[in-house]
Design a protein around this motif. Structure first.
Motif, PDB file in Angstrom:
ATOM      1  N   TYR A  14       0.822  -1.213   0.000  1.00 34.80           N
ATOM      2  CA  TYR A  14       0.000   0.000   0.000  1.00 34.80           C
ATOM      3  C   TYR A  14       0.857   1.264   0.000  1.00 34.80           C
ATOM      4  CZ  TYR A  14      -3.446   3.498   1.178  1.00 34.80           C
ATOM      5  OH  TYR A  14      -4.233   4.626   1.156  1.00 34.80           O
ATOM      6  N   THR A  15       2.048   1.203   0.568  1.00 30.20           N
ATOM      7  CA  THR A  15       2.921   2.378   0.582  1.00 30.20           C
ATOM      8  C   THR A  15       3.231   2.845  -0.847  1.00 30.20           C
ATOM      9  OG1 THR A  15       4.867   0.955   0.788  1.00 30.20           O
ATOM     10  CG2 THR A  15       3.989   1.918   2.820  1.00 30.20           C
ATOM     11  N   VAL A  16       3.340   1.914  -1.770  1.00 33.49           N
ATOM     12  CA  VAL A  16       3.584   2.263  -3.181  1.00 33.49           C
ATOM     13  C   VAL A  16       2.378   3.022  -3.735  1.00 33.49           C
ATOM     14  CG1 VAL A  16       3.941   1.306  -5.496  1.00 33.49           C
ATOM     15  CG2 VAL A  16       5.160   0.346  -3.532  1.00 33.49           C
ATOM     16  N   ILE A  17       1.193   2.565  -3.404  1.00 37.33           N
ATOM     17  CA  ILE A  17      -0.034   3.225  -3.848  1.00 37.33           C
ATOM     18  C   ILE A  17      -0.118   4.628  -3.254  1.00 37.33           C
ATOM     19  CG2 ILE A  17      -2.572   3.137  -3.799  1.00 37.33           C
ATOM     20  CD1 ILE A  17      -1.260   0.999  -5.608  1.00 37.33           C
ATOM     21  N   GLN A  18       0.175   4.742  -1.962  1.00 34.33           N
ATOM     22  CA  GLN A  18       0.141   6.050  -1.301  1.00 34.33           C
ATOM     23  C   GLN A  18       1.085   7.036  -1.980  1.00 34.33           C
ATOM     24  OE1 GLN A  18       1.003   4.741   2.776  1.00 34.33           O
ATOM     25  NE2 GLN A  18      -0.779   5.924   3.408  1.00 34.33           N
ATOM     26  N   GLU A  19       2.289   6.602  -2.254  1.00 31.61           N
ATOM     27  CA  GLU A  19       3.275   7.472  -2.907  1.00 31.61           C
ATOM     28  C   GLU A  19       2.789   7.903  -4.284  1.00 31.61           C
ATOM     29  OE1 GLU A  19       7.032   5.445  -2.905  1.00 31.61           O
ATOM     30  OE2 GLU A  19       7.054   5.300  -0.728  1.00 31.61           O
ATOM     31  N   ALA A  20       2.236   6.981  -5.032  1.00 24.14           N
ATOM     32  CA  ALA A  20       1.737   7.303  -6.371  1.00 24.14           C
ATOM     33  C   ALA A  20       0.573   8.287  -6.292  1.00 24.14           C
ATOM     34  CB  ALA A  20       1.320   6.032  -7.096  1.00 24.14           C
ATOM     35  N   LEU A  21      -0.308   8.109  -5.321  1.00 16.32           N
ATOM     36  CA  LEU A  21      -1.437   9.016  -5.171  1.00 16.32           C
ATOM     37  C   LEU A  21      -0.973  10.414  -4.782  1.00 16.32           C
ATOM     38  CD1 LEU A  21      -4.010   6.673  -3.413  1.00 16.32           C
ATOM     39  CD2 LEU A  21      -4.177   7.619  -5.716  1.00 16.32           C
ATOM     40  N   GLN A  22       0.065  10.513  -3.984  1.00 24.21           N
ATOM     41  CA  GLN A  22       0.605  11.815  -3.592  1.00 24.21           C
ATOM     42  C   GLN A  22       1.264  12.509  -4.777  1.00 24.21           C
ATOM     43  OE1 GLN A  22       3.112  10.871  -0.270  1.00 24.21           O
ATOM     44  NE2 GLN A  22       1.395  10.787   1.157  1.00 24.21           N
ATOM     45  N   LYS A  23       1.835  11.737  -5.670  1.00 21.87           N
ATOM     46  CA  LYS A  23       2.510  12.305  -6.833  1.00 21.87           C
ATOM     47  C   LYS A  23       1.542  12.633  -7.965  1.00 21.87           C
ATOM     48  CE  LYS A  23       6.859   9.986  -5.994  1.00 21.87           C
ATOM     49  NZ  LYS A  23       7.804   8.991  -6.502  1.00 21.87           N
ATOM     50  N   LYS A  24       0.298  12.209  -7.862  1.00 16.44           N
ATOM     51  CA  LYS A  24      -0.645  12.389  -8.966  1.00 16.44           C
ATOM     52  C   LYS A  24      -0.834  13.851  -9.334  1.00 16.44           C
ATOM     53  CE  LYS A  24      -5.036  12.804  -6.676  1.00 16.44           C
ATOM     54  NZ  LYS A  24      -6.405  12.504  -6.625  1.00 16.44           N
ATOM     55  N   ASP A  25      -0.823  14.738  -8.351  1.00 21.30           N
ATOM     56  CA  ASP A  25      -0.995  16.155  -8.644  1.00 21.30           C
ATOM     57  C   ASP A  25       0.181  16.678  -9.458  1.00 21.30           C
ATOM     58  OD1 ASP A  25      -3.416  16.282  -7.333  1.00 21.30           O
ATOM     59  OD2 ASP A  25      -2.485  16.742  -5.407  1.00 21.30           O
ATOM     60  N   ILE A  26       1.369  16.249  -9.126  1.00 23.95           N
ATOM     61  CA  ILE A  26       2.554  16.652  -9.863  1.00 23.95           C
ATOM     62  C   ILE A  26       2.480  16.119 -11.280  1.00 23.95           C
ATOM     63  CG2 ILE A  26       5.060  16.396 -10.006  1.00 23.95           C
ATOM     64  CD1 ILE A  26       5.010  16.206  -6.892  1.00 23.95           C
ATOM     65  N   MET A  27       2.112  14.852 -11.426  1.00 26.21           N
ATOM     66  CA  MET A  27       2.030  14.246 -12.757  1.00 26.21           C
ATOM     67  C   MET A  27       0.949  14.913 -13.593  1.00 26.21           C
ATOM     68  SD  MET A  27       4.492  12.245 -12.798  1.00 26.21           S
ATOM     69  CE  MET A  27       4.212  11.430 -14.345  1.00 26.21           C
ATOM     70  N   SER A  28      -0.174  15.256 -12.992  1.00 22.79           N
ATOM     71  CA  SER A  28      -1.247  15.918 -13.729  1.00 22.79           C
ATOM     72  C   SER A  28      -0.754  17.252 -14.261  1.00 22.79           C
ATOM     73  CB  SER A  28      -2.457  16.137 -12.836  1.00 22.79           C
ATOM     74  OG  SER A  28      -3.013  14.907 -12.460  1.00 22.79           O
ATOM     75  N   HIS A  29      -0.012  17.963 -13.454  1.00 19.31           N
ATOM     76  CA  HIS A  29       0.531  19.241 -13.874  1.00 19.31           C
ATOM     77  C   HIS A  29       1.515  19.052 -15.036  1.00 19.31           C
ATOM     78  CE1 HIS A  29       1.883  23.342 -13.729  1.00 19.31           C
ATOM     79  NE2 HIS A  29       3.140  22.926 -13.613  1.00 19.31           N
ATOM     80  N   LYS A  30       2.352  18.057 -14.932  1.00 15.71           N
ATOM     81  CA  LYS A  30       3.313  17.794 -16.004  1.00 15.71           C
ATOM     82  C   LYS A  30       2.605  17.444 -17.303  1.00 15.71           C
ATOM     83  CE  LYS A  30       7.330  16.412 -13.352  1.00 15.71           C
ATOM     84  NZ  LYS A  30       8.241  15.321 -13.017  1.00 15.71           N
ATOM     85  N   ARG A  31       1.538  16.669 -17.212  1.00 13.61           N
ATOM     86  CA  ARG A  31       0.790  16.301 -18.413  1.00 13.61           C
ATOM     87  C   ARG A  31       0.196  17.537 -19.078  1.00 13.61           C
ATOM     88  NH1 ARG A  31      -2.041  11.876 -15.466  1.00 13.61           N
ATOM     89  NH2 ARG A  31      -0.468  10.308 -15.319  1.00 13.61           N
ATOM     90  N   LYS A  32      -0.339  18.439 -18.269  1.00 10.54           N
ATOM     91  CA  LYS A  32      -0.917  19.650 -18.827  1.00 10.54           C
ATOM     92  C   LYS A  32       0.153  20.473 -19.533  1.00 10.54           C
ATOM     93  CE  LYS A  32      -4.729  20.179 -15.610  1.00 10.54           C
ATOM     94  NZ  LYS A  32      -5.269  20.949 -14.499  1.00 10.54           N
ATOM     95  N   VAL A  33       1.310  20.584 -18.931  1.00 10.97           N
ATOM     96  CA  VAL A  33       2.404  21.338 -19.531  1.00 10.97           C
ATOM     97  C   VAL A  33       2.825  20.696 -20.842  1.00 10.97           C
ATOM     98  CG1 VAL A  33       4.804  22.053 -19.245  1.00 10.97           C
ATOM     99  CG2 VAL A  33       3.216  22.265 -17.325  1.00 10.97           C
TER     100      VAL A  33
END
Length: 78
Positions: free
Chosen positions: A56-75
């Protein structure tokens, strides 16, 4: 007590809980929408290992990074 297995089964529309492993993308998208803190930590660990075969720690880390990844995708898309 809430049960993420049955909740996710209902949200994804699977007939059987075992079908969740075949719908990882849909499960992942639902996990981003759910309030995961409503579920017991042990249950989240069991769910994560069952569906995604990762702790689950892997899932938690990925969920925390989702905002960063979403921003990168938009850019990248602009």
């Amino acid at each position: 007590m809430k049960d993420i297995f049955t909740d996710m089964q209902a949200k994804i529309g699977c007939q059987y809980i075992s079908d969740l492993t075949y719908h990882k993308r849909a499960v992942w998208l639902e996990m981003k929408r759910l309030c995961l803190s409503a579920y017991p930590k042990k249950q989240l660990e069991d769910f994560s290992r069952y569906v995604f075969d990762v702790p689950y720690t892997v899932i938690q880390e990925a969920l925390q990074k989702k905002d960063i990844m979403s921003h990168k995708r938009k850019v990248c898309a602009d």
